[in-house]
Design an enzyme around this catalytic site. Structure first.
Site, mmCIF file in Angstrom:
data_model
loop_
_atom_site.group_PDB
_atom_site.id
_atom_site.type_symbol
_atom_site.label_atom_id
_atom_site.label_comp_id
_atom_site.label_asym_id
_atom_site.label_seq_id
_atom_site.Cartn_x
_atom_site.Cartn_y
_atom_site.Cartn_z
ATOM 1 N N ASP A 1 -33.080 2.370 -39.052
ATOM 2 C CA ASP A 1 -32.561 2.326 -37.937
ATOM 3 C C ASP A 1 -32.787 0.998 -37.465
ATOM 4 O O ASP A 1 -33.634 0.168 -38.084
ATOM 5 C CB ASP A 1 -33.474 3.509 -37.198
ATOM 6 C CG ASP A 1 -33.064 3.151 -35.527
ATOM 7 O OD1 ASP A 1 -31.944 3.101 -35.219
ATOM 8 O OD2 ASP A 1 -34.058 3.334 -34.823
ATOM 9 N N ASP B 1 -33.559 -0.331 -33.437
ATOM 10 C CA ASP B 1 -34.472 -0.348 -32.259
ATOM 11 C C ASP B 1 -35.466 0.328 -32.428
ATOM 12 O O ASP B 1 -35.454 1.499 -32.836
ATOM 13 C CB ASP B 1 -33.765 -0.165 -30.879
ATOM 14 C CG ASP B 1 -32.435 -1.160 -30.788
ATOM 15 O OD1 ASP B 1 -32.804 -2.269 -30.505
ATOM 16 O OD2 ASP B 1 -31.284 -0.770 -30.480
#
Length: 234
Positions: free
Chosen positions: A28, A30
């Protein structure tokens, strides 16, 4: 931070040393590679103030989720969701102050084979490029962004697509995630998942937790069948 095979990694408090062997690594963005907390809270805070919404509840549920899904959930009835999502996206694209890489993220990315890494993010490609650049992190050649999927996290579509693009089965991949929606997506995809950072929420069985990458070591090998493997030691 060391990524040498002869250097055992220190272990975070409460976490036993363990090794995970994989063929591909899916990140991922953020909260997992990039700390964009200040920008995210600023933009969603302005959204909440505009409509008199509970910012704490928005932040609690928006981590790891596509912006359009959050707008659809919280905006008043009759709101032009697409237009408002685009407006918020434009705000995020010009705000980069305070965006930094998580500890050890840059070193870890540099240590991994480029063709074994994918980014799977709820941001669109433009925002992903901006935030990775602001954090001084190289964008992986394989990136599954919000504009490339029809169903966002917690649906597993993004992670399944990334594994397919890298040519591995889900069981042969490893996901790093920071938010409940993303962790759920990794688990639903049948991919071993490591949770990172302070915002993971309660973890499903089998999901390991680390604070950041500073206590991680990794080596790459080729097994007897000629298959390349990546070993993570936590």
């Amino acid at each position: 931070m060391s990524f040498r095979p002869d250097a055992p990694a220190p272990v975070s408090a409460g976490l036993s040393a363990s090794t995970i062997i994989t063929r591909a690594v899916l990140f991922d963005m953020d909260g997992t590679l990039v700390d964009s907390t200040a920008v995210v809270e600023q933009v969603w805070g302005e959204f909440a103030a505009r409509y008199g919404l509970d910012i704490a509840e928005i932040l609690r549920t928006s981590h790891g989720v596509q912006a359009g899904d959050t707008v659809r959930r919280f905006a008043p009835v009759g709101t032009d969701v697409a237009a408002l999502t685009a407006e918020l996206g434009a705000m995020e694209r010009v705000r980069t102050e305070g965006i930094v890489a998580l500890p050890g993220a840059a070193e870890l990315l540099r240590s991994l084979p480029a063709d074994a890494v994918a980014l799977v993010t709820s941001a669109d490609r433009i925002l992903a490029d901006i935030r990775m650049g602001a954090a001084k992190l190289a964008m992986p050649a394989t990136a599954v962004t919000a504009d490339l999927v029809t169903r966002g996290k917690p649906h597993p579509e993004g992670y399944l697509r990334a594994a397919e693009l890298l040519g591995v089965e889900p069981a042969d991949a490893l996901v790093f995630e920071d938010a409940p929606a993303g962790i759920a997506a990794g688990v639903a995809a049948g991919i071993r998942t490591v949770a990172i950072g302070p915002n993971t929420g309660p973890l499903p069985d089998g999901v390991m937790h680390i604070a950041d990458y500073s206590a991680v070591s990794v080596t790459t090998d080729v097994d007897d069948a000629g298959i390349r493997t990546i070993s993570f030691r936590f």
